[in-house]
Scaffold this active site. Structure first.
Site, PDB file in Angstrom:
ATOM      1  N   GLY A  67       0.842  -1.185   0.000  1.00  0.00           N
ATOM      2  CA  GLY A  67       0.000   0.000   0.000  1.00  0.00           C
ATOM      3  C   GLY A  67       0.879   1.237   0.000  1.00  0.00           C
ATOM      4  O   GLY A  67       2.051   1.188  -0.396  1.00  0.00           O
ATOM      5  N   GLY A  68       0.331   2.353   0.467  1.00  0.00           N
ATOM      6  CA  GLY A  68       1.092   3.602   0.436  1.00  0.00           C
ATOM      7  C   GLY A  68       2.393   3.538   1.206  1.00  0.00           C
ATOM      8  O   GLY A  68       3.449   3.938   0.705  1.00  0.00           O
ATOM      9  N   ASP A 272      -2.413  -8.681   9.483  1.00  0.00           N
ATOM     10  CA  ASP A 272      -1.401  -9.735   9.339  1.00  0.00           C
ATOM     11  C   ASP A 272      -0.076  -9.347   9.992  1.00  0.00           C
ATOM     12  O   ASP A 272       0.580 -10.171  10.635  1.00  0.00           O
ATOM     13  CB  ASP A 272      -1.170 -10.049   7.858  1.00  0.00           C
ATOM     14  CG  ASP A 272      -2.441 -10.481   7.142  1.00  0.00           C
ATOM     15  OD1 ASP A 272      -3.355 -10.994   7.822  1.00  0.00           O
ATOM     16  OD2 ASP A 272      -2.525 -10.300   5.916  1.00  0.00           O
ATOM     17  N   HIS A 293     -15.518   6.024  12.185  1.00  0.00           N
ATOM     18  CA  HIS A 293     -15.753   7.176  11.316  1.00  0.00           C
ATOM     19  C   HIS A 293     -17.216   7.573  11.443  1.00  0.00           C
ATOM     20  O   HIS A 293     -18.102   6.717  11.392  1.00  0.00           O
ATOM     21  CB  HIS A 293     -15.416   6.836   9.866  1.00  0.00           C
ATOM     22  CG  HIS A 293     -15.279   8.032   8.987  1.00  0.00           C
ATOM     23  ND1 HIS A 293     -16.355   8.803   8.599  1.00  0.00           N
ATOM     24  CD2 HIS A 293     -14.191   8.614   8.420  1.00  0.00           C
ATOM     25  CE1 HIS A 293     -15.939   9.794   7.837  1.00  0.00           C
ATOM     26  NE2 HIS A 293     -14.628   9.707   7.723  1.00  0.00           N
ATOM     27  N   ARG A 337     -13.121  13.353  15.006  1.00  0.00           N
ATOM     28  CA  ARG A 337     -13.993  12.229  14.648  1.00  0.00           C
ATOM     29  C   ARG A 337     -14.610  11.524  15.846  1.00  0.00           C
ATOM     30  O   ARG A 337     -15.770  11.114  15.796  1.00  0.00           O
ATOM     31  CB  ARG A 337     -13.210  11.225  13.789  1.00  0.00           C
ATOM     32  CG  ARG A 337     -12.974  11.724  12.383  1.00  0.00           C
ATOM     33  CD  ARG A 337     -12.181  10.750  11.559  1.00  0.00           C
ATOM     34  NE  ARG A 337     -12.063  11.234  10.183  1.00  0.00           N
ATOM     35  CZ  ARG A 337     -11.320  10.641   9.255  1.00  0.00           C
ATOM     36  NH1 ARG A 337     -10.639   9.545   9.553  1.00  0.00           N
ATOM     37  NH2 ARG A 337     -11.266  11.134   8.034  1.00  0.00           N
ATOM     38  N   SER A 454      -3.790  10.212   7.978  1.00  0.00           N
ATOM     39  CA  SER A 454      -3.378   8.825   7.709  1.00  0.00           C
ATOM     40  C   SER A 454      -2.529   8.724   6.451  1.00  0.00           C
ATOM     41  O   SER A 454      -1.500   8.046   6.439  1.00  0.00           O
ATOM     42  CB  SER A 454      -4.596   7.910   7.604  1.00  0.00           C
ATOM     43  OG  SER A 454      -5.494   8.361   6.627  1.00  0.00           O
TER      44      SER A 454
END
Length: 661
Positions: A67-68, A272, A293, A337, A454
């Site tokens: 991912g990022g 994981d 959220h 949030r 994030s």
């Protein structure tokens, strides 16, 4: 190991054939099932398994997850000359980073004057003073450079009329240390920022010689003499096992939202990395802090970005009232949030919900100009129509707080190095192991993450891992040696699950876990419900020993993969609910009905000067560390201090105070 069934000869032949194909394309980029040019060798070490084909690899660095955070770490390492393997259970552009919508925070000052120090203040306050201020200092200071770097990579940010990167308002963001009104700090690509960021980083990674191992499931870390020396992975395409050796391993596997019944997470978000670390006897940190959220689509759980409220949308209850001004008089719908989610829940609990069951509220957007909706929120307009049957230009979207993000994870310092504690409670670096992104807890988010921090976390700390490895190691150094039987226990676990013939299916046990976590570790928590949840989760954990796997094959065996993922989810869920029951206070996303106040070491409602500091066992402004002790899911807890010092004197510590919006 004598009871392990022997792999059919056709499988072994397929494995050899795949390696021959890899050698034939060795001049091309190492990709998918290609085994990395001269770093791979065929093997079948008797000490690991006589039944499963095994391939050994040697690299300078391994990144688990694409991912990022994983991609930014990977091409950062290759840019420094390190031979790098990227192990991912799904194609990189299917990673969950793609689901982020709203934006990425950076104090660029394109909409009004801004300062990264104000961003730091907001992040510390948003964390409810559980965030480590050295890491927050590092992240917010690096944020403008990180966003400009993304722009230079080609990320197509939305633009202002004068061509600058467009920045929208987002929750919990202020100017002048909370005294200057709402900040516009969130850099956006319409409402598809994560999609754009992931594709940009993946495209950039293709400029470098990263060795991709796509659709390889990381089974376990390989530790020897207290240091991480590699990873054991299963090739989902042909069932071969791959043992990767490297001096440096980066965990970037994302969160574990799928431990809950209703969440915005992809089905692949199964924790994981944190579970692999836990199996090595290392702790996880602050797992009790799970972000709900505020705006998941009612009944579907799909994310509706906070950017909707940043663009001028607002929440209404079943009576048509804007209610957030009752709970956050200044920030209103753009409060943090956790504040918004609790406010929505109170409205529903007090009978002011919407719909026939009065069990949700509405997000209203139809007062906004259609052009603004089309340009700034095109994805939301589409999602609302598909999953709620709502035309956002005409009617409100039914929404409900939904599990979205894990503030906790593998504990790291601001350089990305995984840490644990010694017998005196002092931080100790785990040699060879790094973590970044949602899998990590650096801890920049503390008890509650600010929206759009994030994606910033991903790129800043993915890059930090690469920089730290480059500072401490030289490319091309010999890979560490492994014992002949390294990975043996992991292979035994794989084989045991593959042939599991119990009474309960993976899907049934997973559903029991998800519903238990959803009910017992929700937006509001209290002692009896949490304790009941702890007891139920312990029984569910034990039931995993009676799991039933129907598919015995090794090729594209989704039943086996989901069982391995459930094993990981159970470890995360167990640590989460035990940590939540133990924390006797309310802080950030952890709101208890029976302990409604935040318990700091000082009375934060008064000046701190002259106050006597409480001992660590008499307050809760501390990080929770949790260990999985055995196969029964017993959890051990300990605590470590929050870091209040900044990296240097360019910015002052933000002292604890009353948190209001």
């Amino acid at each position: 190991m004598s009871g392990i069934m022997r792999v059919p000869s056709i499988l072994a032949k397929n494995a050899v054939a795949s390696m021959q194909r890899a050698a034939a394309v060795g001049v091309q980029r190492s990709y998918h099932i290609t085994h990395g040019r001269q770093q791979a060798s065929a093997a079948n070490p008797d000490k690991i398994s006589k039944q499963y084909p095994v391939v050994d690899h040697a690299y300078d660095a391994i990144v688990v997850g694409a991912g990022g955070a994983g991609l930014r770490a990977a091409f950062g390492l290759v840019a420094e000359g390190f031979r790098t393997a990227v192990i991912t259970k799904l194609f990189p552009t299917r990673s969950h980073t793609i689901a982020a919508q709203g934006g990425i925070n950076a104090a660029l000052g394109n909409m009004e004057e801004d300062d990264w120090k104000w961003h730091m203040y907001d992040t510390v306050k948003g964390s409810d003073w559980l965030g480590d201020q050295d890491a927050i200092h590092y992240m917010t200071r690096e944020a403008p450079k990180a966003v400009i770097e993304l722009e230079n990579y080609g990320m197509p940010f939305s633009r202002t009329q004068d061509g600058k990167i467009y920045q929208r308002a987002f929750g919990g963001q202020s100017l002048k240390f909370g005294k200057g009104g709402q900040a516009h700090r969130c850099c956006a690509v319409a409402d598809r920022t994560g999609h754009s960021l992931l594709h940009t980083l993946y495209g950039q990674s293709l400029s470098y010689d990263c060795n991709y191992f796509v659709e390889y499931f990381a089974l376990d870390l390989i530790f020897e003499d207290g240091e991480c020396r590699g990873v054991l992975a299963l090739n989902l395409e042909d069932g071969t096992l791959h043992r990767f050796r490297a001096k440096n391993t980066v965990i970037a596997t994302g969160g574990y939202g799928r431990a809950f019944f209703s969440c915005t997470s992809a089905h692949t978000c199964t924790g994981d990395g944190t579970a692999m670390v836990a199996r090595q006897g290392l702790p996880s940190q602050d797992l009790e802090f799970v972000q709900f959220h505020p705006t998941g689509i009612y009944g579907a759980g799909c994310l509706i970005t906070e950017g909707c409220r940043g663009e001028g949308g607002y929440l209404i209850n079943g009576n048509g009232e804007r209610f957030m001004e009752r709970y956050a008089p200044v920030a209103k719908d753009l409060a943090s949030r956790d504040v918004v989610s609790r406010s929505m829940t109170i409205e529903i609990m007090e009978g002011r919900g919407a719909g026939p069951e009065k069990d949700h509220v509405y997000l209203q957007l139809h007062h906004l100009p259609p052009k603004q909706l089309a340009e700034r929120l095109p994805g939301i307009s589409e999602t609302a129509m598909i999953f709620a049957g709502v035309d956002v230009t005409r009617e409100p979207i039914p929404v409900l707080p939904t599990v979205h993000y894990n503030m906790g994870g593998v504990p790291t310092n601001y350089r990305g190095q995984v840490i644990t504690i010694d017998k005196d409670g002092k931080d100790v670096i785990v040699p060879g192991l790094y973590a970044a992104g949602e899998a990590a807890s650096s801890s920049v988010h503390g008890a509650n993450r600010l929206g759009a921090n994030s994606l910033l976390d991903l790129v800043v700390f993915g890059r930090a891992c690469a920089k730290t490895i480059a500072e401490l190691n030289k490319p091309g150094a010999p890979a560490p040696t492994l014992k002949e039987n390294a990975g043996e226990a992991s292979v035994a676990n794989l084989d045991k699950l593959r042939h599991a013939n119990g009474q309960i299916t993976t899907a049934d046990l997973r559903l029991k876990m998800q519903k238990t976590m959803q009910h017992h570790a929700a937006v509001f928590r209290d002692g009896p419900i949490l304790q009941d949840g702890v007891n139920k989760m312990k029984e569910i954990y034990k039931q995993f020993k009676d799991i039933k796997v129907v598919d015995r094959s090794l090729i594209w065996n989704s039943d086996l993969v989901e069982t391995l993922e459930l094993q990981n989810l159970l470890a995360n869920a167990q640590m989460t609910i035990v940590s939540a029951e133990a924390r006797k206070e309310s802080r950030g996303a952890h709101a208890r009905e029976d302990f409604k106040v935040r318990e700091d070491e000082y009375d934060f409602s008064k000046p701190l000067d002259g106050q006597q500091k409480k001992p660590m066992d008499q307050h809760w402004r501390k990080h929770t560390l949790s260990w999985v002790c055995n196969d029964n899911g017993d959890i051990t807890l300990d605590y470590r201090n929050v870091i209040d010092t900044t990296l240097d004197n360019e910015v002052s510590t933000v002292p604890p105070a009353i948190r209001s919006y």
